[in-house]
Design a protein around this motif. Sequence first.
Motif, PDB file in Angstrom:
ATOM      1  N   UNK A 191       0.832  -1.211   0.000  1.00 55.76           N
ATOM      2  CA  UNK A 191       0.000   0.000   0.000  1.00 55.76           C
ATOM      3  C   UNK A 191       0.863   1.255   0.000  1.00 55.76           C
ATOM      4  N   UNK A 192       1.944   1.220   0.761  1.00 54.78           N
ATOM      5  CA  UNK A 192       2.900   2.327   0.820  1.00 54.78           C
ATOM      6  C   UNK A 192       4.308   1.738   0.737  1.00 54.78           C
ATOM      7  N   UNK A 193       5.304   2.529   0.332  1.00 53.99           N
ATOM      8  CA  UNK A 193       6.696   2.009   0.301  1.00 53.99           C
ATOM      9  C   UNK A 193       7.282   1.910   1.702  1.00 53.99           C
ATOM     10  N   UNK A 194       6.749   0.996   2.509  1.00 51.09           N
ATOM     11  CA  UNK A 194       7.140   0.886   3.911  1.00 51.09           C
ATOM     12  C   UNK A 194       8.616   0.514   4.062  1.00 51.09           C
ATOM     13  N   UNK A 246       8.190  12.555  14.718  1.00 51.34           N
ATOM     14  CA  UNK A 246       7.173  12.807  13.693  1.00 51.34           C
ATOM     15  C   UNK A 246       7.229  14.239  13.180  1.00 51.34           C
ATOM     16  N   UNK A 247       7.334  15.188  14.108  1.00 48.63           N
ATOM     17  CA  UNK A 247       7.231  16.593  13.730  1.00 48.63           C
ATOM     18  C   UNK A 247       8.425  17.038  12.884  1.00 48.63           C
ATOM     19  N   UNK A 248       9.641  16.609  13.235  1.00 47.39           N
ATOM     20  CA  UNK A 248      10.822  16.996  12.474  1.00 47.39           C
ATOM     21  C   UNK A 248      10.737  16.589  11.010  1.00 47.39           C
ATOM     22  N   UNK A 285       8.372  11.948  -1.135  1.00 46.10           N
ATOM     23  CA  UNK A 285       8.014  10.610  -0.641  1.00 46.10           C
ATOM     24  C   UNK A 285       9.244   9.739  -0.425  1.00 46.10           C
ATOM     25  N   UNK A 286      10.240   9.858  -1.294  1.00 44.33           N
ATOM     26  CA  UNK A 286      11.418   8.995  -1.185  1.00 44.33           C
ATOM     27  C   UNK A 286      12.300   9.337   0.008  1.00 44.33           C
ATOM     28  N   UNK A 287      12.007  10.449   0.702  1.00 41.35           N
ATOM     29  CA  UNK A 287      12.795  10.848   1.866  1.00 41.35           C
ATOM     30  C   UNK A 287      12.063  10.629   3.182  1.00 41.35           C
ATOM     31  N   UNK A 291       5.943   9.194   9.317  1.00 38.80           N
ATOM     32  CA  UNK A 291       5.172   9.921   8.312  1.00 38.80           C
ATOM     33  C   UNK A 291       4.421   8.935   7.424  1.00 38.80           C
ATOM     34  N   UNK A 292       5.043   7.795   7.160  1.00 40.32           N
ATOM     35  CA  UNK A 292       4.393   6.786   6.330  1.00 40.32           C
ATOM     36  C   UNK A 292       3.110   6.259   6.949  1.00 40.32           C
TER      37      UNK A 292
END
Length: 278
Positions: A67-70, A212-214, A222-224, A229-230
Amino acid sequence: MRIAGRKVTLKTVLLYAIVITVTLVMLMPFAWMLSASLKLSRDVFAFPIEWIPSEPQWQNYVDIWTKIPLALFIYNTSKLTIIVTLLQLLTSSFAAYAFAKLNFPYKNTLFLGYIATIAMPWQVYMVPQFLLMREFGLNNTHLALICLQAFTAFGVFLMRQFYMSIPTELCEAARIDGMNEYQIWARIMLPLSKPALSTLTIFTFVTTWNDFLGPMIYLTKTELKTVQIGLRMFISQYSAEYGLIMAASVVALIPVLVVFLSLQRFFVEGIASTGLKG
């Protein structure tokens, strides 16, 4: 009451009962997360809670990777966490040695001023930091997060407290033998400070891994992005798939548990010894 030849008082029984109760309360959210990770989203918040799902959805642990690039997010988080942890161990132990064992003008004043920054929440100065990183052209790079987290006043305080418990005569004897300050730090102080280093490793690893906030502020590509965040992407893109969120959370929790369990013996020893001297 006697058990195996030992007298058990009512106070002891109550103490154990309280400890067991608190332990169960603390473990309950993790048990719920594990249970929810094996459910469909519509069943996650069902009441009464079905702690052991009748039809476990093991497919959740397969879907989180597609579903996501976990895997990419975990790689990014691991890279940031390892680099930041190593840098904090280096900078904190090195600065703490100077504050604990060296004499220079205004040492105590500088230390007090540096430690006072712990009382200032990061939210107070995160905007100036963001503007500074933007001027350096580091926005949307992992280097921005690494630079901001490479130094920590808490780590210096923790290491300094441990170094204060090491006899100064040991350093003086090493100087007489011809060792310079760098050699004393590397060959004497670091090997003796394994408990404090392990404690700082756990704190830094957990804080950086769960940040999370940083990453939310500095990383938009997305690649970073990191794993924290994911997890949010399951809400914004897939209509709050709570079963997948919990499954990904379980996977993200594994490295933290591995690090803590590996270093927990030194962690307890480090916490007990860092407050011996001020």
